[in-house]
Design a protein around this motif. Structure first.
Motif, mmCIF file in Angstrom:
data_model
loop_
_atom_site.group_PDB
_atom_site.id
_atom_site.type_symbol
_atom_site.label_atom_id
_atom_site.label_comp_id
_atom_site.label_asym_id
_atom_site.label_seq_id
_atom_site.Cartn_x
_atom_site.Cartn_y
_atom_site.Cartn_z
ATOM 1 N N GLU A 1 -8.032 -8.058 5.377
ATOM 2 C CA GLU A 1 -7.823 -6.654 5.727
ATOM 3 C C GLU A 1 -7.534 -5.779 4.509
ATOM 4 O O GLU A 1 -8.021 -4.652 4.420
ATOM 5 C CB GLU A 1 -6.676 -6.538 6.734
ATOM 6 C CG GLU A 1 -6.460 -5.130 7.226
ATOM 7 C CD GLU A 1 -5.318 -5.022 8.223
ATOM 8 O OE1 GLU A 1 -5.178 -3.935 8.809
ATOM 9 O OE2 GLU A 1 -4.567 -5.997 8.420
ATOM 10 N N SER A 2 -6.758 -6.278 3.564
ATOM 11 C CA SER A 2 -6.412 -5.463 2.392
ATOM 12 C C SER A 2 -7.653 -5.080 1.594
ATOM 13 O O SER A 2 -7.736 -3.981 1.058
ATOM 14 C CB SER A 2 -5.422 -6.196 1.491
ATOM 15 O OG SER A 2 -6.011 -7.348 0.932
ATOM 16 N N VAL A 3 -8.616 -5.980 1.548
ATOM 17 C CA VAL A 3 -9.854 -5.709 0.814
ATOM 18 C C VAL A 3 -10.763 -4.802 1.644
ATOM 19 O O VAL A 3 -11.307 -3.817 1.139
ATOM 20 C CB VAL A 3 -10.577 -7.022 0.436
ATOM 21 C CG1 VAL A 3 -11.920 -6.753 -0.208
ATOM 22 C CG2 VAL A 3 -9.694 -7.850 -0.492
ATOM 23 N N ARG A 4 -10.916 -5.117 2.911
ATOM 24 C CA ARG A 4 -11.793 -4.324 3.784
ATOM 25 C C ARG A 4 -11.292 -2.893 3.965
ATOM 26 O O ARG A 4 -12.075 -1.952 3.919
ATOM 27 C CB ARG A 4 -11.907 -4.978 5.160
ATOM 28 C CG ARG A 4 -12.738 -6.225 5.220
ATOM 29 C CD ARG A 4 -13.004 -6.680 6.662
ATOM 30 N NE ARG A 4 -11.983 -6.312 7.625
ATOM 31 C CZ ARG A 4 -10.959 -7.082 8.000
ATOM 32 N NH1 ARG A 4 -10.811 -8.278 7.469
ATOM 33 N NH2 ARG A 4 -10.093 -6.679 8.898
ATOM 34 N N GLU A 5 -9.995 -2.727 4.179
ATOM 35 C CA GLU A 5 -9.451 -1.412 4.522
ATOM 36 C C GLU A 5 -8.988 -0.592 3.319
ATOM 37 O O GLU A 5 -9.041 0.624 3.350
ATOM 38 C CB GLU A 5 -8.286 -1.566 5.502
ATOM 39 C CG GLU A 5 -8.672 -2.208 6.808
ATOM 40 C CD GLU A 5 -9.687 -1.404 7.598
ATOM 41 O OE1 GLU A 5 -9.607 -0.156 7.601
ATOM 42 O OE2 GLU A 5 -10.579 -2.016 8.220
ATOM 43 N N TYR A 6 -8.500 -1.280 2.270
ATOM 44 C CA TYR A 6 -7.912 -0.569 1.137
ATOM 45 C C TYR A 6 -8.618 -0.833 -0.196
ATOM 46 O O TYR A 6 -8.378 -0.140 -1.170
ATOM 47 C CB TYR A 6 -6.430 -0.932 0.978
ATOM 48 C CG TYR A 6 -5.557 -0.429 2.099
ATOM 49 C CD1 TYR A 6 -4.959 0.820 2.023
ATOM 50 C CD2 TYR A 6 -5.326 -1.205 3.228
ATOM 51 C CE1 TYR A 6 -4.143 1.294 3.038
ATOM 52 C CE2 TYR A 6 -4.512 -0.753 4.252
ATOM 53 C CZ TYR A 6 -3.933 0.496 4.155
ATOM 54 O OH TYR A 6 -3.134 0.949 5.172
ATOM 55 N N TRP B 1 0.813 -1.210 0.000
ATOM 56 C CA TRP B 1 0.000 0.000 0.000
ATOM 57 C C TRP B 1 0.849 1.264 0.000
ATOM 58 O O TRP B 1 0.392 2.328 -0.393
ATOM 59 C CB TRP B 1 -0.976 0.006 1.175
ATOM 60 C CG TRP B 1 -0.346 -0.356 2.495
ATOM 61 C CD1 TRP B 1 -0.311 -1.602 3.067
ATOM 62 C CD2 TRP B 1 0.357 0.503 3.385
ATOM 63 N NE1 TRP B 1 0.362 -1.574 4.261
ATOM 64 C CE2 TRP B 1 0.794 -0.274 4.482
ATOM 65 C CE3 TRP B 1 0.667 1.853 3.376
ATOM 66 C CZ2 TRP B 1 1.506 0.247 5.544
ATOM 67 C CZ3 TRP B 1 1.382 2.380 4.448
ATOM 68 C CH2 TRP B 1 1.795 1.579 5.506
ATOM 69 N N ALA B 2 2.105 1.148 0.404
ATOM 70 C CA ALA B 2 2.987 2.320 0.451
ATOM 71 C C ALA B 2 3.815 2.482 -0.825
ATOM 72 O O ALA B 2 4.616 3.406 -0.919
ATOM 73 C CB ALA B 2 3.919 2.210 1.656
ATOM 74 N N CYS B 3 3.606 1.612 -1.817
ATOM 75 C CA CYS B 3 4.489 1.573 -2.992
ATOM 76 C C CYS B 3 3.840 2.044 -4.279
ATOM 77 O O CYS B 3 4.407 1.875 -5.344
ATOM 78 C CB CYS B 3 5.005 0.157 -3.201
ATOM 79 S SG CYS B 3 6.010 -0.427 -1.844
ATOM 80 N N PHE B 4 2.644 2.616 -4.201
ATOM 81 C CA PHE B 4 2.027 3.059 -5.442
ATOM 82 C C PHE B 4 1.179 4.293 -5.196
ATOM 83 O O PHE B 4 0.688 4.526 -4.095
ATOM 84 C CB PHE B 4 1.204 1.945 -6.092
ATOM 85 C CG PHE B 4 -0.083 1.605 -5.397
ATOM 86 C CD1 PHE B 4 -1.281 2.085 -5.880
ATOM 87 C CD2 PHE B 4 -0.095 0.806 -4.266
ATOM 88 C CE1 PHE B 4 -2.478 1.772 -5.250
ATOM 89 C CE2 PHE B 4 -1.279 0.485 -3.633
ATOM 90 C CZ PHE B 4 -2.468 0.968 -4.126
ATOM 91 N N ASP B 5 1.086 5.104 -6.239
ATOM 92 C CA ASP B 5 0.245 6.300 -6.177
ATOM 93 C C ASP B 5 -1.091 6.036 -6.850
ATOM 94 O O ASP B 5 -2.138 6.115 -6.246
ATOM 95 C CB ASP B 5 0.936 7.487 -6.861
ATOM 96 C CG ASP B 5 2.133 7.966 -6.075
ATOM 97 O OD1 ASP B 5 2.104 7.869 -4.842
ATOM 98 O OD2 ASP B 5 3.101 8.432 -6.696
#
Length: 141
Positions: A124-129, A76-80
């Motif tokens: 979590e990746s789907v729920r949060e991001y 999540w920190a590696c793309f804009d």
């Protein structure tokens, strides 16, 4: 052979886990996407060959691994704007959708996709991001 609901789809094979061993992570996680390409090509070939259950299982395993590593490896920190692995998975969703719309898809393969969708929705990746942002729901319409 029917899918046993107790059968965990999240048993990720080593060859899929190895895709995510890229360090350091680059912008948009392009190196991970490049490592995913052979597996994505294999899934597409399985679909074309009529091996829908194998294709569905491999797709779900790859998608679950992507979701897991999105959080644990901080993708999540590696793309804009572009999370490149997500585009590859989205392309596969389109291939599955076409096969399903042809009415040439086994119930067991659909069950694998459905169970995978349920498992993915709880991650979590789907729920949060919202990543990976493949829409498995659309496969069923």
């Amino acid at each position: 052979m029917m899918v046993d609901p107790k059968d965990k789809l999240n048993a990720i094979p080593d060859f899929i886990e190895n895709i995510f061993q890229v360090t350091p992570l680059d912008n948009d996680c392009e190196s991970i996407a490049m490592a995913m390409e052979p597996v994505c090509n294999n899934i597409a070939e399985l679909l074309d060959a009529g091996c829908h259950e194998q294709a569905a299982r491999l797709f779900i395993q790859l998608t679950l691994a992507t979701a897991k590593h999105f959080m644990s490896d901080e993708h999540w920190a590696c793309f804009d704007d572009n999370y490149t692995p997500d585009y590859l998975l989205g392309g596969l969703v389109e291939q599955f959708r076409r096969k399903i719309m042809e009415n040439d898809f086994s119930k067991n393969a659909m069950d694998i996709l459905w169970l995978g969708k349920q498992e993915l929705a709880g991650m979590e990746s789907v729920r949060e991001y919202g990543y990976p942002c493949i829409d498995l729901y659309d496969m069923f319409w």
